[in-house]
Write a protein that holds these residues in place. Structure first.
Motif, PDB file in Angstrom:
ATOM      1  N   ALA A  15      39.650  38.263  47.310  1.00 53.29           N
ATOM      2  CA  ALA A  15      38.390  38.941  47.028  1.00 53.29           C
ATOM      3  C   ALA A  15      37.230  37.986  47.223  1.00 53.29           C
ATOM      4  O   ALA A  15      37.312  36.819  46.864  1.00 53.29           O
ATOM      5  CB  ALA A  15      38.389  39.475  45.595  1.00 53.29           C
ATOM      6  N   TYR A  39      38.583  48.988  46.471  1.00 56.60           N
ATOM      7  CA  TYR A  39      37.745  48.160  45.618  1.00 56.60           C
ATOM      8  C   TYR A  39      37.407  48.910  44.335  1.00 56.60           C
ATOM      9  O   TYR A  39      37.154  50.114  44.371  1.00 56.60           O
ATOM     10  CB  TYR A  39      36.437  47.798  46.339  1.00 56.60           C
ATOM     11  N   THR A  40      37.374  48.186  43.224  1.00 52.86           N
ATOM     12  CA  THR A  40      36.893  48.730  41.960  1.00 52.86           C
ATOM     13  C   THR A  40      35.896  47.732  41.389  1.00 52.86           C
ATOM     14  O   THR A  40      36.250  46.589  41.113  1.00 52.86           O
ATOM     15  CB  THR A  40      38.041  48.950  40.954  1.00 52.86           C
ATOM     16  N   TRP A  41      34.658  48.182  41.221  1.00 55.56           N
ATOM     17  CA  TRP A  41      33.605  47.344  40.654  1.00 55.56           C
ATOM     18  C   TRP A  41      33.498  47.587  39.159  1.00 55.56           C
ATOM     19  O   TRP A  41      33.595  48.727  38.693  1.00 55.56           O
ATOM     20  CB  TRP A  41      32.263  47.656  41.309  1.00 55.56           C
ATOM     21  N   SER A  67      32.126  42.257  38.441  1.00 51.08           N
ATOM     22  CA  SER A  67      33.445  41.895  38.953  1.00 51.08           C
ATOM     23  C   SER A  67      33.909  42.952  39.932  1.00 51.08           C
ATOM     24  O   SER A  67      33.541  44.123  39.823  1.00 51.08           O
ATOM     25  CB  SER A  67      34.465  41.797  37.812  1.00 51.08           C
ATOM     26  N   ILE A  69      37.629  44.232  41.728  1.00 46.44           N
ATOM     27  CA  ILE A  69      39.078  44.138  41.883  1.00 46.44           C
ATOM     28  C   ILE A  69      39.381  44.634  43.294  1.00 46.44           C
ATOM     29  O   ILE A  69      39.048  45.773  43.636  1.00 46.44           O
ATOM     30  CB  ILE A  69      39.821  44.981  40.842  1.00 46.44           C
ATOM     31  N   GLU A  71      42.149  45.457  46.202  1.00 44.88           N
ATOM     32  CA  GLU A  71      43.564  45.804  46.354  1.00 44.88           C
ATOM     33  C   GLU A  71      43.915  45.827  47.831  1.00 44.88           C
ATOM     34  O   GLU A  71      43.154  46.329  48.663  1.00 44.88           O
ATOM     35  CB  GLU A  71      43.847  47.173  45.739  1.00 44.88           C
ATOM     36  N   LEU A  76      46.703  42.536  44.134  1.00 41.75           N
ATOM     37  CA  LEU A  76      45.323  42.562  43.643  1.00 41.75           C
ATOM     38  C   LEU A  76      44.743  41.163  43.569  1.00 41.75           C
ATOM     39  O   LEU A  76      45.463  40.187  43.369  1.00 41.75           O
ATOM     40  CB  LEU A  76      45.263  43.160  42.229  1.00 41.75           C
ATOM     41  N   ASP A  77      43.420  41.086  43.689  1.00 42.23           N
ATOM     42  CA  ASP A  77      42.686  39.865  43.417  1.00 42.23           C
ATOM     43  C   ASP A  77      41.357  40.280  42.788  1.00 42.23           C
ATOM     44  O   ASP A  77      40.860  41.383  43.028  1.00 42.23           O
ATOM     45  CB  ASP A  77      42.441  39.055  44.692  1.00 42.23           C
ATOM     46  N   THR A  78      40.786  39.408  41.978  1.00 43.72           N
ATOM     47  CA  THR A  78      39.532  39.707  41.286  1.00 43.72           C
ATOM     48  C   THR A  78      38.539  38.591  41.526  1.00 43.72           C
ATOM     49  O   THR A  78      38.901  37.416  41.545  1.00 43.72           O
ATOM     50  CB  THR A  78      39.779  39.859  39.761  1.00 43.72           C
ATOM     51  N   GLN A  79      37.286  38.967  41.700  1.00 49.68           N
ATOM     52  CA  GLN A  79      36.194  38.007  41.850  1.00 49.68           C
ATOM     53  C   GLN A  79      35.051  38.454  40.948  1.00 49.68           C
ATOM     54  O   GLN A  79      34.785  39.640  40.822  1.00 49.68           O
ATOM     55  CB  GLN A  79      35.729  37.954  43.308  1.00 49.68           C
ATOM     56  N   THR A  80      34.377  37.494  40.324  1.00 47.43           N
ATOM     57  CA  THR A  80      33.237  37.795  39.441  1.00 47.43           C
ATOM     58  C   THR A  80      32.026  37.006  39.915  1.00 47.43           C
ATOM     59  O   THR A  80      32.151  35.862  40.356  1.00 47.43           O
ATOM     60  CB  THR A  80      33.565  37.423  37.973  1.00 47.43           C
TER      61      THR A  80
END
Length: 86
Positions: A15, A39-41, A67, A69, A71, A76-80
């Motif tokens: 991400a 993507y999920t914000w 953030s 998420i 996919e 999954l990966d997450t970035q903030t």
């Protein structure tokens, strides 16, 4: 006897969010992510605020965290990112 099963190995997404340095009070801005197929914000409280690669939002006179998420397949990966309001 040998039994074979097909195995699907999904690539791990990476991400990323286009960086934003600082924003003026009440400025409208767009955050864009890439690295996946969905993507999920989330806002700073963890509430969902969008499900596309880009979201439009507003700098509400305070610093905020956003953030995403990302996919890709079953991975999954997450970035903030933190926005700073001046």
């Amino acid at each position: 006897d040998t039994i074979s099963y097909p195995v699907q190995i999904d690539s791990t997404p990476t991400a990323s969010i286009d960086p934003i340095a600082t924003l003026c009070d009440n400025a409208n801005f767009t955050l864009t992510a890439d690295g996946g197929s969905s993507y999920t914000w989330l806002d700073g409280n963890g509430s969902p605020i969008g499900n596309s690669s880009s979201i439009n939002t507003n700098a509400n006179y305070s610093n905020s965290n956003y953030s995403v998420i990302v996919e890709l397949g079953n991975c999954l990966d997450t970035q903030t990112i933190q926005t700073t309001v001046v």
